[in-house]
Design an enzyme around this catalytic site. Structure first.
Site, PDB file in Angstrom:
ATOM      1  CG  ASP A   1     -18.044 -71.628  26.029  1.00  0.00           C
ATOM      2  OD1 ASP A   1     -18.963 -72.463  26.143  1.00  0.00           O
ATOM      3  OD2 ASP A   1     -17.282 -71.353  26.962  1.00  0.00           O
TER       4      ASP A   1
ATOM      5  CG  ASN B   1      -8.235 -69.006  34.242  1.00  0.00           C
ATOM      6  OD1 ASN B   1      -9.470 -69.107  34.193  1.00  0.00           O
ATOM      7  ND2 ASN B   1      -7.491 -69.027  33.151  1.00  0.00           N
TER       8      ASN B   1
ATOM      9  CG  HIS C   1     -12.171 -69.364  32.071  1.00  0.00           C
ATOM     10  ND1 HIS C   1     -11.151 -70.285  32.155  1.00  0.00           N
ATOM     11  CD2 HIS C   1     -13.286 -70.093  31.848  1.00  0.00           C
ATOM     12  CE1 HIS C   1     -11.645 -71.497  32.001  1.00  0.00           C
ATOM     13  NE2 HIS C   1     -12.942 -71.419  31.813  1.00  0.00           N
TER      14      HIS C   1
ATOM     15  CD  GLU D   1      -8.737 -68.933  29.281  1.00  0.00           C
ATOM     16  OE1 GLU D   1      -8.826 -68.671  30.500  1.00  0.00           O
ATOM     17  OE2 GLU D   1      -8.563 -70.082  28.852  1.00  0.00           O
TER      18      GLU D   1
END
Ligand code: GLP
Length: 243
Positions: free
Chosen positions: A67, A135, A137, A142
């Protein structure tokens, strides 16, 4: 998923680097998928040592990265392109032309996603390295990202912006959007290695191993991959004692 629990960050980095080195030795012209963040830095240091010692060579290796922040040029110190040069590529014998990452300042975002998907179709990783967000990801996928997603632009969640702000001068400087490989691209790797270190990852590791597979927990899909290994240190594994 195979789970390896090690004592600390250094052990995690060592065990992970040994797995990477073996793949590079077995396939000197192979493709390795790389990640950014604090987690893989130790593994990269060990790979640099192995390359400096002459144990492994990256001369024939191609890389793909997960990314990149949208809006940051590769010269920007917080761009993931810069991170990769700084933490790995500048210290090993790789041909920089064989390294691939999304272009954070591409004028046409959709065209950039299509370009990167083509790169990924041609360069299927023999191994893909992953970290995990607090979280759950993976890359910048996400919670809620479809499992069949390919490279796309995401709006980062507040929690990810907050987590990643530690590396910027202020939270306002953290980009709000990013390019990311999709989950389908990640799952296409022949082997996946996911690393987790520290107490701040304990909840994500617990959820990864104990919760059901759901798009609300992007990393949960890794439980369905045929060859996925999780290496976590004792702090990150602290909630999963009974596994
Ligand atoms: C970022 C990256 C992820 C990485 C995550 C965790 O959001 N896009 O690829 O896994 O952060 O980072 P760290 O290893 O610094 O905890």
């Amino acid at each position: 998923m195979k789970t390896i629990i090690v004592k600390n960050y250094d052990e995690m980095s060592k065990v992970g680097a040994d797995i990477f080195a073996q793949i590079i030795l077995d396939k000197p012209n192979g493709v390795i998928g790389l990640a950014t963040g604090s987690t893989p830095i130790g593994l990269y240091k060990k790979l640099i040592e192995k390359c400096t010692n002459g144990e492994i060579s990256f001369k024939g290796i191609h890389t793909v990265n997960l990314d990149e922040y949208m809006g940051l040029p590769s010269s920007h110190e917080q761009s993931y392109a810069f991170f990769m040069r700084d933490n790995l590529f500048n210290h090993i014998d790789i041909d920089i032309n064989n390294t691939n990452i999304e272009n954070g300042v591409a004028p046409d975002a959709q065209a950039e996603c299509e370009r990167y998907n083509k790169v990924l179709d041609e360069l299927r990783p023999d191994i893909q390295l992953l970290g995990i967000g607090s979280n759950g990801h993976i890359a910048f996928n996400e919670p809620g990202t479809p499992f069949d997603s390919v490279t796309h632009v995401v709006e980062l969640t507040e929690s990810t912006i907050k987590d990643n702000s530690r590396l910027f001068d202020s939270i306002d400087e953290v980009p709000t959007h990013a390019f990311t490989m999709g989950i389908k691209n990640i799952m296409n790797a022949k082997k996946i290695l996911i690393l987790a270190s520290g107490a701040n990852k304990a909840k994500a590791v617990y959820r990864l191993l104990k919760e059901k597979i759901t798009e609300d927990l992007p990393a949960s899909i890794l439980n369905t991959h045929a060859d996925c290994t999780l290496i976590c240190d004792e702090a990150a594994a602290s909630l999963i004692n009974n596994i």
